[in-house]
Design a protein around this motif. Sequence first.
Motif, PDB file in Angstrom:
ATOM      1  N   SER A   1     -10.495   4.139  -8.608  1.00 16.20           N
ATOM      2  CA  SER A   1     -10.212   2.839  -9.222  1.00 16.20           C
ATOM      3  C   SER A   1     -11.020   2.656 -10.497  1.00 16.20           C
ATOM      4  O   SER A   1     -12.121   3.204 -10.643  1.00 16.20           O
ATOM      5  CB  SER A   1     -10.559   1.697  -8.252  1.00 16.20           C
ATOM      6  OG  SER A   1      -9.668   1.647  -7.162  1.00 16.20           O
TER       7      SER A   1
ATOM      8  N   LEU B   1       0.831  -1.209   0.000  1.00 21.82           N
ATOM      9  CA  LEU B   1       0.000   0.000   0.000  1.00 21.82           C
ATOM     10  C   LEU B   1       0.867   1.260   0.000  1.00 21.82           C
ATOM     11  O   LEU B   1       0.540   2.244  -0.689  1.00 21.82           O
ATOM     12  CB  LEU B   1      -0.929  -0.005   1.210  1.00 21.82           C
ATOM     13  CG  LEU B   1      -2.053  -1.045   1.191  1.00 21.82           C
ATOM     14  CD1 LEU B   1      -2.819  -1.019   2.504  1.00 21.82           C
ATOM     15  CD2 LEU B   1      -3.003  -0.827   0.011  1.00 21.82           C
TER      16      LEU B   1
ATOM     17  N   SER C   1      -8.595   4.204   0.129  1.00 18.05           N
ATOM     18  CA  SER C   1      -9.121   5.188  -0.816  1.00 18.05           C
ATOM     19  C   SER C   1     -10.188   6.080  -0.199  1.00 18.05           C
ATOM     20  O   SER C   1     -10.350   7.243  -0.601  1.00 18.05           O
ATOM     21  CB  SER C   1      -9.697   4.486  -2.044  1.00 18.05           C
ATOM     22  OG  SER C   1      -8.702   3.774  -2.737  1.00 18.05           O
TER      23      SER C   1
ATOM     24  N   PHE D   1      -6.903  -1.505  -0.326  1.00 12.43           N
ATOM     25  CA  PHE D   1      -6.771  -0.263  -1.085  1.00 12.43           C
ATOM     26  C   PHE D   1      -8.098   0.503  -1.103  1.00 12.43           C
ATOM     27  O   PHE D   1      -8.101   1.737  -1.018  1.00 12.43           O
ATOM     28  CB  PHE D   1      -6.298  -0.533  -2.508  1.00 12.43           C
ATOM     29  CG  PHE D   1      -6.095   0.732  -3.294  1.00 12.43           C
ATOM     30  CD1 PHE D   1      -4.936   1.470  -3.140  1.00 12.43           C
ATOM     31  CD2 PHE D   1      -7.078   1.196  -4.159  1.00 12.43           C
ATOM     32  CE1 PHE D   1      -4.755   2.659  -3.836  1.00 12.43           C
ATOM     33  CE2 PHE D   1      -6.903   2.378  -4.854  1.00 12.43           C
ATOM     34  CZ  PHE D   1      -5.740   3.117  -4.694  1.00 12.43           C
TER      35      PHE D   1
ATOM     36  N   MET E   1       2.150   1.782  -3.485  1.00 14.55           N
ATOM     37  CA  MET E   1       1.081   2.270  -4.360  1.00 14.55           C
ATOM     38  C   MET E   1       0.820   3.756  -4.121  1.00 14.55           C
ATOM     39  O   MET E   1       0.652   4.536  -5.063  1.00 14.55           O
ATOM     40  CB  MET E   1      -0.188   1.444  -4.142  1.00 14.55           C
ATOM     41  CG  MET E   1      -0.065  -0.002  -4.603  1.00 14.55           C
ATOM     42  SD  MET E   1      -1.525  -1.017  -4.215  1.00 14.55           S
ATOM     43  CE  MET E   1      -2.712  -0.381  -5.413  1.00 14.55           C
ATOM     44  N   GLU E   2       0.794   4.149  -2.856  1.00 17.80           N
ATOM     45  CA  GLU E   2       0.590   5.562  -2.529  1.00 17.80           C
ATOM     46  C   GLU E   2       1.699   6.424  -3.123  1.00 17.80           C
ATOM     47  O   GLU E   2       1.437   7.503  -3.673  1.00 17.80           O
ATOM     48  CB  GLU E   2       0.549   5.754  -1.016  1.00 17.80           C
ATOM     49  CG  GLU E   2      -0.757   5.359  -0.365  1.00 17.80           C
ATOM     50  CD  GLU E   2      -0.845   5.895   1.054  1.00 17.80           C
ATOM     51  OE1 GLU E   2      -1.308   7.037   1.223  1.00 17.80           O
ATOM     52  OE2 GLU E   2      -0.427   5.166   1.984  1.00 17.80           O
TER      53      GLU E   2
END
Length: 270
Positions: free
Chosen positions: A123, A38, A116, A112, A41-42
């Motif tokens: 997404s 995570l 979010s 996620f 990804m951030e």
Amino acid sequence: MLNIESPTPSLMKGSCVSPPSAEVLGAPVHVVDLPQVLRMMEEWIEERDRPRWIAVTGSHGALEAYKRPDFRTVLHSAELSIPDGMWAARVAAKKLACQTRQVRGADLLAAFCNLSCSKGYSSYFFGDTEETLALASQRLQSQYLGLRIVGAYSPPFRALTAEEDAQVVAEINRANPDVLWVALGLPKQENWIFAHRGQLRAPVIVAIGAALKFHSGRVKPAPAWASRLGFEWLWRVFHEPRRTWHRAFVCGPQFAALSLWELARHRKPG
């Protein structure tokens, strides 16, 4: 002999510490946990400088990499290859002499979505059937209030024409998602990402496999205990026999034999 891989070079940029990785039958597998994924990804979403993609790797993907050099090349292009299957995770950890870590694709999607809601990330779902996409979107948005799903598309079960393919890419780019989740099944989804990643603008692309089926409620996911013990394959066979029997009873034993042989060679000095 297949050797332990160095950390993927692209992961060494930025503030996130690169997780170690090992080759499992030629497929790269990063020994990483869910919070680490995570964070990466951030970081990639905030940088938004180019698309980066995540492979979700289990025994099936590793066996495909062993049998098909072209697919091995595809997997090695991923910035991160997370250990979705417990058996692949165990082999990678054994090679690196570290703790086994597993990150299931469905768990990553759920985590996620939860993230979010506070961060405002968006997404886009690409793949599977229209029914699955609708059900998964409804259930996820009910569970994670404020979740932004900016698009979903189920492609036809045939090869797209060049014009259709360009339209799909243009539609995804217009939606401008933070994460594109591709659910076409292995190896189709990985090959699609590999072929299109230079045309896409999403900063993160994830090959998500059957995760949307699980979140739609159409397929019951294996409980955590079954996954931890490495019996998720048995659970899947019981609930989806027609779809998973070949992978479990043909591919599974092949992976077991080849990975044990690979570990035995790995332990030999020199």
